[in-house]
Design an enzyme around this catalytic site. Sequence first.
Site, PDB file in Angstrom:
ATOM      1  N   HIS A  60      -0.556 -34.919  -8.636  1.00  0.00           N
ATOM      2  CA  HIS A  60      -0.693 -35.108  -7.186  1.00  0.00           C
ATOM      3  C   HIS A  60      -0.930 -33.769  -6.500  1.00  0.00           C
ATOM      4  CE1 HIS A  60       0.590 -37.337  -3.332  1.00  0.00           C
ATOM      5  NE2 HIS A  60       0.205 -36.124  -2.973  1.00  0.00           N
ATOM      6  N   HIS A  62      -3.828 -31.783  -3.406  1.00  0.00           N
ATOM      7  CA  HIS A  62      -4.906 -31.966  -2.419  1.00  0.00           C
ATOM      8  C   HIS A  62      -5.873 -30.796  -2.554  1.00  0.00           C
ATOM      9  CE1 HIS A  62      -2.768 -35.146   0.031  1.00  0.00           C
ATOM     10  NE2 HIS A  62      -1.780 -34.659  -0.706  1.00  0.00           N
ATOM     11  N   GLN A 155      -6.200 -39.640   5.124  1.00  0.00           N
ATOM     12  CA  GLN A 155      -5.182 -38.776   5.752  1.00  0.00           C
ATOM     13  C   GLN A 155      -4.796 -39.216   7.159  1.00  0.00           C
ATOM     14  OE1 GLN A 155      -3.439 -35.410   4.698  1.00  0.00           O
ATOM     15  NE2 GLN A 155      -2.360 -36.715   6.135  1.00  0.00           N
ATOM     16  N   HIS A 213       0.464 -42.370  -0.651  1.00  0.00           N
ATOM     17  CA  HIS A 213       1.478 -41.553   0.024  1.00  0.00           C
ATOM     18  C   HIS A 213       2.377 -42.560   0.745  1.00  0.00           C
ATOM     19  CE1 HIS A 213      -1.185 -38.173  -0.706  1.00  0.00           C
ATOM     20  NE2 HIS A 213      -0.366 -37.339  -0.103  1.00  0.00           N
ATOM     21  N   GLU A 216       6.611 -40.845   3.373  1.00  0.00           N
ATOM     22  CA  GLU A 216       6.817 -39.385   3.328  1.00  0.00           C
ATOM     23  C   GLU A 216       7.412 -38.954   4.668  1.00  0.00           C
ATOM     24  OE1 GLU A 216       3.342 -36.910   2.874  1.00  0.00           O
ATOM     25  OE2 GLU A 216       4.522 -35.170   2.254  1.00  0.00           O
ATOM     26  N   ASP A 312       1.513 -30.926  -5.117  1.00  0.00           N
ATOM     27  CA  ASP A 312       1.037 -31.400  -3.816  1.00  0.00           C
ATOM     28  C   ASP A 312       0.073 -30.415  -3.145  1.00  0.00           C
ATOM     29  OD1 ASP A 312       0.832 -33.371  -1.891  1.00  0.00           O
ATOM     30  OD2 ASP A 312       2.768 -33.005  -0.969  1.00  0.00           O
ATOM     31  N   TRP A 318       0.251 -27.585   4.770  1.00  0.00           N
ATOM     32  CA  TRP A 318       1.570 -28.185   4.568  1.00  0.00           C
ATOM     33  C   TRP A 318       2.522 -27.269   3.817  1.00  0.00           C
ATOM     34  CZ3 TRP A 318      -3.101 -30.713   4.128  1.00  0.00           C
ATOM     35  CH2 TRP A 318      -3.333 -31.721   5.075  1.00  0.00           C
TER      36      TRP A 318
HETATM   37  N1  17E Z   1      -1.096 -34.807   3.452  1.00  0.00           N
HETATM   38  C1  17E Z   1       0.012 -35.566   3.570  1.00  0.00           C
HETATM   39  O1  17E Z   1      -0.020 -36.612   4.245  1.00  0.00           O
HETATM   40  N2  17E Z   1       1.143 -35.182   2.949  1.00  0.00           N
HETATM   41  C2  17E Z   1       1.174 -34.072   2.230  1.00  0.00           C
HETATM   42  N3  17E Z   1       2.321 -33.732   1.620  1.00  0.00           N
HETATM   43  C3  17E Z   1       0.022 -33.261   2.094  1.00  0.00           C
HETATM   44  C4  17E Z   1      -1.107 -33.672   2.728  1.00  0.00           C
HETATM   45  C5  17E Z   1       0.045 -31.999   1.300  1.00  0.00           C
HETATM   46 FE   FE2 Z   2       0.239 -35.427  -0.968  1.00  0.00          FE
END
Ligand code: 17E
Ligand code: FE2
Length: 411
Positions: A60, A62, A155, A213, A216, A312, A318
């Site tokens: 995982h 990006h 996203q 995702h 989170e 990540d 982030w």
């Molecule tokens: N985008 C997101 O929604 N959550 C993350 N942890 C990262 C990007 C890195």
């Molecule tokens: Fe992520």
Amino acid sequence: MDHIVNARLRGRDGLFTVRWADGAFSTIDPQAAPVPPPMPDSAALDALGKLVVPPLVEPHIHLDATLTAGEPHWNLSGTLFEGIECWTERKALVTREDTKSRAHRAIRMLAAHGVQHVRTHVDVTEPGLGTLQAMLEVREEARALADLQIVAFPQEGIESFANGCALMTEAVAMGADVVGGIPHFENTREQGVSSLHFLMDLAERHDRLVDVHCDETDDPQSRFLEVLAEITRVKGLGPRVTASHTTAMGSYDNAYCSKLFRLLKQAALNFVSCPTESIHLQGRFDTYPKRRGLTRVPELDRAGLNVCFAQDSIVDPWYPLGNGNILRVLDAGLHICHMLGYEDLQRALDFVTDHSARAMNLGEGYGIEVGRPANLVLLSAESDYEVLRTQAHAELSIVSAPRTPSLRSPS
Ligand code: 17E
Ligand code: FE2
């Protein structure tokens, strides 16, 4: 080179000679005793009793956002949401060459740390999908270093972003390997739920994997995992589905979790935790006591669910640090998750090798077994425990199996 002597293998006593031919392991023979060092011009490498493992895995990351921290400004609050705001501004400036050169740099960092399998989320909330196109090219160009899976990652939301559903559908048609989602970011709970139905149907229809995702956040009311798990259970797709982050589970109460775990076991989906990222992004609305903001890694593991660790981010809106070293993430994760017990240390590498390979559905394309692709990593220590204790590194990463063109050619 076509064989290694004096290798230690995980889960097996003694030393081994491992040979390969035509890109596949051909023999794995126990040695009665250490063998003398090979002659300098020999085709053998002496592992000197250190661990030979299958390639490390990054399940995982990006890669489209990597190496953009501070552009156009730094994430000062350290929250997920400010990260998304920064990225939306940076995204307006990306070009195909910018995306590709940053992704290739990050892949080289990962490869230098023995990572050969990578699942990258790619933001598809972008009219035109230029970034996805660039990353599909990277997937082919980087094949000598890494086997890349691309997730169509919305996203800014599927339901909450203009043409989100159409962009996801187009991304799959262009050749994304995996369908993503972000239900906790959708504007309403209902949109989050319907986004999960949409993406699971899309994946089923096009025979793609799923990696969402999911939850989170530290919000204990964020309960999209139960929805994802139930759809997964009903469709019978558990091994093909991954729930990433699920950090809200660290804030669920135990009574709810005991019910939830029953469903998770029935669904048998996979989990990815990003410990360095989550310890950094979560807990941001707490004073003290301050939550760790991670999912329940040891509990998921003890319940027989497949769970693994990932980085990540490398230097993005982030998370400002990172260098591609997944063993650093393993070290942090085991600390944060209270997993430094003796039993955990004996099998620590599971969380960055076999478990991650299972989440990525690598199947027989992974592992040190006769007939499998002869890709391997030599670590600088002799056991899982010593890898952790000595902060070991990948001394050598060998890709000897030719990688076939990606499963998903553009249609
Ligand atoms: N985008 C997101 O929604 N959550 C993350 N942890 C990262 C990007 C890195
Ligand atoms: Fe992520």
